[in-house]
Design a protein around this motif. Sequence first.
Motif, PDB file in Angstrom:
ATOM      1  N   GLU A   1       0.783  -1.237   0.000  1.00 37.27           N
ATOM      2  CA  GLU A   1       0.000   0.000   0.000  1.00 37.27           C
ATOM      3  C   GLU A   1       0.817   1.290   0.000  1.00 37.27           C
ATOM      4  O   GLU A   1       0.322   2.331   0.440  1.00 37.27           O
TER       5      GLU A   1
ATOM      6  N   GLU B   1      -3.692  -4.120   9.751  1.00 42.25           N
ATOM      7  CA  GLU B   1      -4.051  -5.264   8.899  1.00 42.25           C
ATOM      8  C   GLU B   1      -5.399  -5.887   9.282  1.00 42.25           C
ATOM      9  O   GLU B   1      -6.211  -6.184   8.420  1.00 42.25           O
TER      10      GLU B   1
ATOM     11  N   HIS C   1      -8.304  -3.767  -0.589  1.00 46.66           N
ATOM     12  CA  HIS C   1      -7.486  -3.816   0.628  1.00 46.66           C
ATOM     13  C   HIS C   1      -6.409  -2.733   0.613  1.00 46.66           C
ATOM     14  O   HIS C   1      -6.279  -1.953   1.566  1.00 46.66           O
TER      15      HIS C   1
ATOM     16  N   HIS D   1      -6.095   0.830   2.903  1.00 47.47           N
ATOM     17  CA  HIS D   1      -4.945   1.162   3.753  1.00 47.47           C
ATOM     18  C   HIS D   1      -4.631   2.652   3.745  1.00 47.47           C
ATOM     19  O   HIS D   1      -3.965   3.143   4.655  1.00 47.47           O
TER      20      HIS D   1
ATOM     21  N   TYR E   1      -3.764 -11.074  10.395  1.00 49.50           N
ATOM     22  CA  TYR E   1      -4.674 -10.586   9.357  1.00 49.50           C
ATOM     23  C   TYR E   1      -6.107 -11.085   9.577  1.00 49.50           C
ATOM     24  O   TYR E   1      -7.027 -10.298   9.760  1.00 49.50           O
TER      25      TYR E   1
END
Length: 856
Positions: free
Chosen positions: A267, A323, A300, A304, A384
């Motif tokens: 990210e 996460e 995802h 971030h 995660y």
Amino acid sequence: MTDFTPRFLKDYQPAPYQIHTVDLYIELDDERTLVRNQMQIKRHGDADENEPLVLDGQHMELQGLWLNGEALNASRYQCDEQSLTITHCPQAFTLTIETLVNPKANTALEGIYKSGGAFCTQCEAEGFRRISYFLDRPDVMAIYTTTIVADKDKYPYLLANGNCIERRDLERGRHLVTWHDPFQKPCYLFALVAGDFDLLEDRFVTQSGREVALQLFVDKGNLDKARFAMQALQDSMAWDERVFGLEYDLDIYMIVAVDFFNMGAMENKGLNIFNSKFVLADQRSATDDDFFNVQAVIGHEYFHNWTGNRITCRDWFQLSLKEGLTVFRDQQFSADMHQPDVTRISNVRLLRAQQFAEDAGPMAHPIRPEKVVEMNNFYTLTVYEKGAEVIRMLHTLLGEQGFQRGMKEYIARHDGQAVTCDDFIAAMAAANDTDLQQFSLWYSQVGTPQVEATSNYDANSGSLTLTVEQRPASGQQHPPLLIPIGYELLAQDSKKVMHKGVLSLTQTTQQFTFEQLNEQPVVVLLTGFSAPVKLHFSQCEDELMTIMVHADDGFSRWEATQILFRQCIAHYYQDESFSLADSLSRAFADILDAEVEPAFKALQITLPGFAEMTEFLQDVEPQQLLNALSRFKLDLLGKQQAKLQAMYQACDQKLQSGEGHGAGYRALKNACLEYLVQGQSFDTEVTAQYQKASNMTEKIAALQVAASENLPCFEALNRDFFAQWQDDSLVMDKWFSIQARIEDDAVFERLEGLLNHPKFSMRNPNRARALIGSFAVHNPKYFHHASGRGYDWLTDQIVKLDAINPQVASRLITPLIQTQGFASSVQETMRKRLQRLQQLDDISADIGEKINAALV
Ligand code: ZN
């Protein structure tokens, strides 16, 4: 000698110095890349003035060092393999460091490396220290300006974080580009890319009316495979505005797809770098699962930007802060873009098949680890996926509105900061005026908690009492957790839901009573999989069959079938002459007949796999379990062949007519296929499916079953597939994965051949995972071969890989360290291989940490 000294959460200390600005000048070269790093540094107010400045740095050659513009005298600094120490620093100063790095020799793929013809970087967790000497920790946040110089023909695109502020040509065919990132960030979010790509451009207008340029860089010739990812990015941006009220903050968002990448994606601020596997997709070459994953990972990494970049982690022990929260956000995004039930079930299957095993294995750790040797080993399913489950429990307890109130408070308090999981919980608690003290135990407990429930109905008073008890995973100890337990009460006759809600289990044992029930209800517990626990609640077949059809909650309907299957597989496992009960065969027929979404039905008829079943049995003999699984499947087929065949054909027809949502029918068709190929000739149909398929989902499923069932058609299909796809790297990964899964006695010779195959390379992580990982995970029959040959083969590959790329080696060693659950003789055979590895000189900290944990 490798350093195995652990670091502890309890030892956290703020950095004695802060780096405020970083000016990087980078001249790219394959083997001698020059990095000039000019930093403005200040000593922290509380720090002692004699405190030396200790910068992290590895695999670099120091060329020069200047303090406030003056070359530093050799007596003022010290340089070793891990760090650069400078003494007698003033309170505020400018430090300039020149180093050389060798991207071409960088096979670990951390720091600056080459992927194909392009330069790229990966800095999380501690890769920036391979680019320049730095305080490589996330609580040191700076403003970056990055200048890149490279050959213009070879590297027409020079990219870094933020906005482009300068671009000009230089002598000798080179050019220079400068980027400035106005947001302060930790160095793990730094990124640089140089290469020649095809560029897909689009734009997004934010809710406040700002225009953002969107750019997706892919290998030449792949533009059409990037369109889906671009759409996914726009969907993610719109979703985050709509659901979380969060808007993008720079004028440009770039994504670069590379073939050589250790993980899924990264990210980096304004410049995501992706494993091409999570960008490139078209119907011909990618499966429906691939499409799902591309969208999820694009989401995802985009999410971030707020949960990770704007608010980052104080230290790496807090990794789940970003996460767990971001996985929860991407799961919610996927659920909104697809069927929520189906998405939720997929989340749970992953958790149970893999995270539960991690929680029970030698590397078990809390979602906020307390002790770390190699940080890369903690990008785990626990941090995660279990981390996301913990966030989900908060969401369940506070409700969507309360959760969003908490998010707003979290952002208001901490935007621009590096914070802890406790800070997050504190913001959530404050915004909702509630106490989350007990809840926060989820951040420190280890293992999968067990919950046991019994129900008692008193017909006279019409009251139902549920007694619920919790206990830590075996070998663990902790005070009782706050466990939200979703429930439904179903009426026996009408099958209507009489009550539903969430019980808060806060004590070791607790009773919950429901009054004024005029009949005994069927109790459904843990709806939505409301907590990451193992639930023991014995229910008879009739009750499970009622739930299977009538529960409101989709997860519970699916779970009821899974419980029936698991119980039945356990019988097959324990008794070699066991055969299918009529009641279960009827239940299976009911599932096949039910009017439900095809994607949901596909999940309902998919049996629990080898990994999931080892969680539910004890002292597992692998071959005996595999045998039980295949006998069960064969018996189900024997009883319901006609229905399965009809279903298979019905799906095929729907697909041909283009009716409805293709992915669901493809999933169901392939789930039926899994049965139909068992123990009978389905050769013609498999060949037909392979040849007719215009999409990868159906094609690869046909090839896969032909391989795993050793069908006569396999050889021809396999050759055809290879000939057609040999130049498509992502499809070749699928091909290698299938070769590794062939179950016959020639497997070990075949694996040797594949290692030497011209298309195989240990240096490409996707390829290594496709061959080695698939064998260890998806070929349990030969991986767990009684001779130990499977373990030997994996061990040999780990040794080779560890010298090239320790991070990838360390991922692939997982099946060998998770010995728990197997019979002791099996565990012993596995452990012997770990001892062999432990005795080698020069193993990495990555695999060393795991081996040492497994052998204590
Ligand atoms: Zn992430």
